[in-house]
Design an enzyme around this catalytic site. Structure first.
Site, PDB file in Angstrom:
ATOM      1  N   TRP A  52       9.067   3.666  -2.953  1.00 47.11           N
ATOM      2  CA  TRP A  52      10.187   3.255  -3.801  1.00 47.11           C
ATOM      3  C   TRP A  52      10.213   4.108  -5.077  1.00 47.11           C
ATOM      4  CZ3 TRP A  52       9.453  -2.746  -3.715  1.00 47.11           C
ATOM      5  CH2 TRP A  52      10.418  -3.338  -2.896  1.00 47.11           C
TER       6      TRP A  52
ATOM      7  N   CYS B 199       2.661   2.526   1.432  1.00 49.46           N
ATOM      8  CA  CYS B 199       3.278   1.228   1.669  1.00 49.46           C
ATOM      9  C   CYS B 199       4.650   1.125   0.982  1.00 49.46           C
ATOM     10  CB  CYS B 199       2.325   0.124   1.231  1.00 49.46           C
ATOM     11  SG  CYS B 199       2.768  -1.535   1.724  1.00 49.46           S
ATOM     12  N   HIS B 200       4.765   0.311  -0.076  1.00 49.10           N
ATOM     13  CA  HIS B 200       6.015   0.164  -0.820  1.00 49.10           C
ATOM     14  C   HIS B 200       6.142   1.168  -1.969  1.00 49.10           C
ATOM     15  CE1 HIS B 200       6.078  -3.732   1.234  1.00 49.10           C
ATOM     16  NE2 HIS B 200       7.358  -3.826   0.913  1.00 49.10           N
ATOM     17  N   ALA B 201       5.073   1.905  -2.273  1.00 46.38           N
ATOM     18  CA  ALA B 201       5.106   2.851  -3.395  1.00 46.38           C
ATOM     19  C   ALA B 201       6.122   3.979  -3.233  1.00 46.38           C
ATOM     20  CB  ALA B 201       3.718   3.415  -3.663  1.00 46.38           C
TER      21      ALA B 201
END
Length: 186
Positions: free
Chosen positions: A115, A111-113
């Site tokens: 980043w 998902c956003h990990a």
């Protein structure tokens, strides 16, 4: 014999992790025979984010300073917006992620990990996927972003969203069965 007997997996998270992105891998990897620990910035509990509200608390097994990377075979990074954003501001968390990568261990981010893969330099010149809102961040960091449920590049596993978790977990198991990865420089 279970697929992951003798394997140890660390999940790195803090408050605001996406509930399913921590709990489902934790449960499934344990069911596959792995020893799974949760590490965080502080001891005690961390609270998840579930849909539009705070979710359930998860016990922290170790703080960052208690983690010995050599004791683990893989690192799982759950998403949610708050969790990876908080972790990317912590130099010790970034150093831990980089240490897993440098030792050829599986690094899996959903998902956003991803980043966190930007801030550690891991994303550069690597094939990845992510939640759609951080696609451009990854491209700007030099990653080769793909619109796929799961993308694997030499032991670095990325996935888009909670709906893709079964494929993400299956890929973690597969990569752990393959063993350590020698990594090419970006």
């Amino acid at each position: 014999m279970s697929a992951l007997n003798g394997k140890a997996i660390l999940i790195l998270a803090t408050n605001g992790f996406e509930q399913s992105e921590l709990e489902l891998p934790q449960t499934r990897l344990k069911e596959a025979g792995a020893d799974v620990h949760v590490a965080s910035l502080e001891p005690g509990e961390i609270k998840g984010w579930d849909n539009k509200n705070w979710g359930r608390a998860v016990n922290v097994d170790k703080t960052l300073d208690e983690v010995d990377v050599a004791s683990y075979d893989a690192l799982v990074l759950p998403g949610g917006q708050m969790n990876p954003d908080a972790l990317r501001g912590d130099e010790n968390a970034l150093a831990l992620i980089k240490a897993f990568f440098d030792q050829g261990k599986v690094v899996a981010a959903v998902c956003h990990a991803p980043w966190l893969l930007i801030d550690t330099g891991i994303a550069k010149a690597r094939k990845v996927t992510s939640y759609k809102t951080i696609k451009q961040d990854l491209i700007n960091a030099g990653a080769q972003w793909e619109d796929a449920a799961v993308v694997t590049d030499n032991g670095v596993i990325t996935s888009r969203m909670p709906d893709d978790l079964p494929a993400f977990i299956a890929k973690i198991i597969e990569e752990l069965q393959e063993g350590k990865h020698s990594r090419r420089a970006a």
